[in-house]
Write an enzyme that holds these catalytic residues in place. Structure first.
Site, PDB file in Angstrom:
ATOM      1  N   TYR A  15       0.835  -1.206   0.273  1.00  0.00           N
ATOM      2  CA  TYR A  15       0.367  -0.122  -0.374  1.00  0.00           C
ATOM      3  C   TYR A  15       0.764   1.079  -0.205  1.00  0.00           C
ATOM      4  CZ  TYR A  15       1.089   1.024   4.710  1.00  0.00           C
ATOM      5  OH  TYR A  15       1.919   1.280   5.908  1.00  0.00           O
ATOM      6  N   ARG A  19       8.127   3.245  -5.199  1.00  0.00           N
ATOM      7  CA  ARG A  19       8.317   2.551  -4.004  1.00  0.00           C
ATOM      8  C   ARG A  19       6.984   1.160  -3.947  1.00  0.00           C
ATOM      9  NH1 ARG A  19       7.999   4.981   2.057  1.00  0.00           N
ATOM     10  NH2 ARG A  19       5.634   5.792   1.219  1.00  0.00           N
ATOM     11  N   ARG A  40      -7.999 -20.329  -0.631  1.00  0.00           N
ATOM     12  CA  ARG A  40      -7.373 -20.412   0.919  1.00  0.00           C
ATOM     13  C   ARG A  40      -6.067 -21.551   1.555  1.00  0.00           C
ATOM     14  NH1 ARG A  40      -5.621 -20.456   5.695  1.00  0.00           N
ATOM     15  NH2 ARG A  40      -5.148 -18.098   7.299  1.00  0.00           N
ATOM     16  N   HIS A  66      -1.664 -20.723   2.064  1.00  0.00           N
ATOM     17  CA  HIS A  66      -0.190 -20.607   2.283  1.00  0.00           C
ATOM     18  C   HIS A  66       0.050 -20.356   1.028  1.00  0.00           C
ATOM     19  CE1 HIS A  66      -1.007 -20.846   6.332  1.00  0.00           C
ATOM     20  NE2 HIS A  66      -0.622 -19.999   6.491  1.00  0.00           N
ATOM     21  N   LYS A  72       6.471  -2.260   2.184  1.00  0.00           N
ATOM     22  CA  LYS A  72       5.799  -1.520   2.786  1.00  0.00           C
ATOM     23  C   LYS A  72       4.213  -2.563   2.514  1.00  0.00           C
ATOM     24  CE  LYS A  72       2.936   3.054   3.233  1.00  0.00           C
ATOM     25  NZ  LYS A  72       4.164   3.730   5.197  1.00  0.00           N
ATOM     26  N   GLU A 108      12.838   2.662  13.843  1.00  0.00           N
ATOM     27  CA  GLU A 108      11.876   3.997  13.610  1.00  0.00           C
ATOM     28  C   GLU A 108      10.482   4.127  14.150  1.00  0.00           C
ATOM     29  OE1 GLU A 108      10.333   2.531   9.766  1.00  0.00           O
ATOM     30  OE2 GLU A 108      10.303   0.291  10.427  1.00  0.00           O
ATOM     31  N   LEU A 134      11.467   1.889   7.178  1.00  0.00           N
ATOM     32  CA  LEU A 134      11.005   1.624   5.644  1.00  0.00           C
ATOM     33  C   LEU A 134      11.556   2.750   5.102  1.00  0.00           C
ATOM     34  CD1 LEU A 134       8.638   0.891   3.655  1.00  0.00           C
ATOM     35  CD2 LEU A 134       7.033   3.070   5.110  1.00  0.00           C
TER      36      LEU A 134
END
Length: 279
Positions: free
Chosen positions: A32, A51, A99, A101, A143, A175, A199
């Site tokens: 995102y 990014r 579903r 993994h 991110k 951070e 990040l």
């Protein structure tokens, strides 16, 4: 939030739906970005989308559109919602698949984006922070939608009356829960190197550029909790908070307990760069 962007369509929130087997919902399998909007203009949009593309590549999501196409879609979204001051939230998940993994062989990525108009500008008044162990995964440079560690740290800080949680691995500061962290000592600006432990914030990058324009010496190197507590100034940065001074950490005042001159000059110059980007 009048309209949202779902893949290539502008829809009302009520019209939009996400499948229950979307991997973003079940695994946090996606990436995102949050982009500030000033005076109806995106700020540092190209850097954010670059990014986003990198983050998607790192987790093996192949974008089904070009960055140019994406820019056109979100520009249309912004104009349709007539956003003057606010932000864009944009996420891309791996898509819908039964579903399992392991990454599915075939899944179409799902794009969701919306804008938020601010009724007032986010506060940048001096804040207080606390230290917390950084026990998150080791790919903080991506991110991703996997933010539970950050959310838990932020909630803990909020419950205890702090504005931010500052992560550390051992004695090394990394951070904040939703920010990058800077210290100033003897007018030298220090911040953790942009590696897999943090990040590389778009605002962080802009601050380093602004510092250079002000002839402020920059050291992208790690520093300890003790060095932070003994700093002349501390501030955090993010897309929504810009440059925010931190005047107390774990109950200990930083410097003289007030916003420092270097922090103030960085914010002032940052605002000049914002105004230039709107032209």
């Amino acid at each position: 939030m009048k309209l949202i962007l779902l893949n290539g369509e502008l829809l009302s929130r009520e019209q939009a739906s996400i499948d229950i087997e979307d991997r973003g919902y079940q695994f946090g399998d996606g990436v995102y970005e949050v982009v500030r909007i000033y005076n109806s203009h995106f700020f540092e949009l190209d850097a954010h989308l670059e990014r986003l593309e990198r983050s998607a590549h790192e987790i093996k999501i192949k974008l089904p559109f070009t960055i140019s196409d994406l820019k056109q879609r979100i520009e249309k979204l912004k104009k349709s919602n007539n956003v003057h001051s606010g932000h864009l939230y944009l996420q891309i998940t791996r898509g819908v698949s039964p579903r399992n993994h392991a990454f599915p062989e075939k899944a179409e990525p799902v794009l969701v984006a919306y804008t938020k108009e601010y009724s007032k500008e986010p506060s940048r008044i001096p804040g207080r922070a606390m230290f917390t162990d950084d026990i998150r995964w080791l790919r903080c440079d991506i991110k991703s939608l996997n933010l539970l560690g950050n959310v838990m740290a932020k909630d803990d800080a909020t419950v205890k009356g702090y504005d931010e949680a500052i992560f550390h691995r051992g004695e090394i500061v990394t951070e904040g829960s939703s920010t990058n962290v800077f210290i100033i000592k003897n007018r030298i600006l220090y911040t953790h190197p942009a590696n897999h432990l943090i990040l590389d914030g778009i605002t962080r990058r802009k601050i380093l550029s602004v510092a250079a324009s002000l002839d402020i010496q920059v050291a992208e190197e790690s520093f300890t909790k003790q060095q932070l507590l003994e700093a002349d100034e501390v501030f955090i940065s993010s897309t929504t908070q810009e440059v925010r001074p931190i005047i107390e950490v774990d109950g200990q005042p930083i410097g003289n307990g007030k916003e420092g001159d270097v922090t103030a000059s960085l914010q002032a110059e940052f605002e000049i760069h914002i105004s230039r980007s709107e032209k």
